[in-house]
Design a protein around this motif. Structure first.
Motif, mmCIF file in Angstrom:
data_model
loop_
_atom_site.group_PDB
_atom_site.id
_atom_site.type_symbol
_atom_site.label_atom_id
_atom_site.label_comp_id
_atom_site.label_asym_id
_atom_site.label_seq_id
_atom_site.Cartn_x
_atom_site.Cartn_y
_atom_site.Cartn_z
ATOM 1 N N LEU A 1 0.828 -1.206 0.000
ATOM 2 C CA LEU A 1 0.000 0.000 0.000
ATOM 3 C C LEU A 1 0.864 1.259 0.000
ATOM 4 N N GLN A 2 1.936 1.245 0.788
ATOM 5 C CA GLN A 2 2.839 2.391 0.843
ATOM 6 C C GLN A 2 3.536 2.613 -0.492
ATOM 7 N N ALA A 3 3.854 1.522 -1.186
ATOM 8 C CA ALA A 3 4.487 1.626 -2.502
ATOM 9 C C ALA A 3 3.554 2.264 -3.522
ATOM 10 N N SER A 4 2.247 2.205 -3.240
ATOM 11 C CA SER A 4 1.254 2.833 -4.118
ATOM 12 C C SER A 4 0.988 4.287 -3.731
ATOM 13 N N GLY A 5 1.759 4.781 -2.764
ATOM 14 C CA GLY A 5 1.640 6.173 -2.360
ATOM 15 C C GLY A 5 0.575 6.440 -1.325
ATOM 16 N N LEU A 6 0.090 5.389 -0.675
ATOM 17 C CA LEU A 6 -0.967 5.561 0.311
ATOM 18 C C LEU A 6 -0.388 5.648 1.723
ATOM 19 N N GLN A 7 -1.008 6.447 2.559
ATOM 20 C CA GLN A 7 -0.582 6.566 3.958
ATOM 21 C C GLN A 7 -1.198 5.416 4.747
ATOM 22 N N VAL A 8 -0.350 4.673 5.437
ATOM 23 C CA VAL A 8 -0.792 3.475 6.136
ATOM 24 C C VAL A 8 -0.219 3.460 7.548
ATOM 25 N N ALA A 9 -1.078 3.193 8.513
ATOM 26 C CA ALA A 9 -0.612 2.942 9.876
ATOM 27 C C ALA A 9 -0.285 1.452 9.984
#
Length: 240
Positions: free
Chosen positions: A45-53
């Protein structure tokens, strides 16, 4: 892109099959959910540019035992299992727990692993998902509040319904049923593998051939203390 909407709580994502994951994550963020994930799911998800906890940020405990324990924690399961009552929400708040309102999970590919030629028992055992099954069952049990997604083919249709802000309890129940079927089939894959690799015993009997010549030999197995029948012919005659 982050949304300006008030947070709708966490959407927890923990998947082996990452098909459609980025699109789902983006859609959930646009709807106002905060993404919560662990391990490879978080990285994807982070590699897709999304902010993730990350799950470890919420639990305060890093993934341990080589990844065997990641999501098995009260701050995760409490957040899923809390009913939509003032009492339960107050209890979550007293423990500093943010509700999880969407759970997205599919399981380790156990059947694919054991289908490989010569796979060792140890390798098969490592593909037995524990945390994922617990997430699915918890979310499905609490379908009155939680949306559970176990099949990537549902991501698009469910997002579309969520955008209409009219996702019914009946629809959540349908997804819960699908999750229970998913975990049931998964357990059957695991038990079948262990039965096929079980040595003969009072509860297990390997038969000589299948119903037809092209089929594998069948197995007779029971969870009781012994088989509920007596073999009367061929190689099974001496087994009671």
């Amino acid at each position: 892109m982050a949304s300006n909407k008030i947070s709708k709580g966490y959407a927890l994502l923990s998947v082996s099959n990452k098909a459609g994951l980025a699109e789902l994550g983006e859609g959930l963020v646009q709807l106002g959910y905060e993404l919560l994930a662990s391990g490879g799911t978080a990285k994807s998800l982070q590699a897709s540019g999304l902010q993730v906890a990350e799950v470890s940020d919420v639990t305060g405990v890093a993934s341990m035992l080589g990844g065997r324990v990641k999501t098995l924690h009260p701050k995760i399961h409490g957040a899923i299992l809390a009913r939509d009552t003032q009492e339960h929400m107050d209890e979550l708040q007293s423990h500093g727990i943010t509700p999880i309102n969407v759970v997205v999970c599919n399981l380790y590919p156990f059947a694919k692993t054991v289908a490989k030629e010569g796979v060792a028992m140890g390798d098969a055992v490592e593909e037995i998902d524990i945390g994922g099954v617990a997430l699915l069952r918890a979310a499905a049990k609490n379908f009155s509040r939680v949306i559970v997604l176990s099949d990537p083919s549902d991501y698009g249709p469910v997002l579309a319904r969520m955008r209409q802000d009219d996702f019914s309890e009946s629809e959540r129940r349908d997804l819960a049923i699908k999750a229970f079927i998913h975990t049931s089939n998964y357990d059957e894959q695991i038990s079948s593998y262990f039965m096929e690799n079980q040595k003969s015993s009072e509860v297990h009997l390997g038969l000589r051939y299948g119903m037809n010549p092209h089929q594998k030999p069948a197995l007779a197995f029971t969870a009781d203390q012994k088989l509920p029948f007596t073999g009367l012919c061929c190689s099974c005659a001496s087994r009671n």
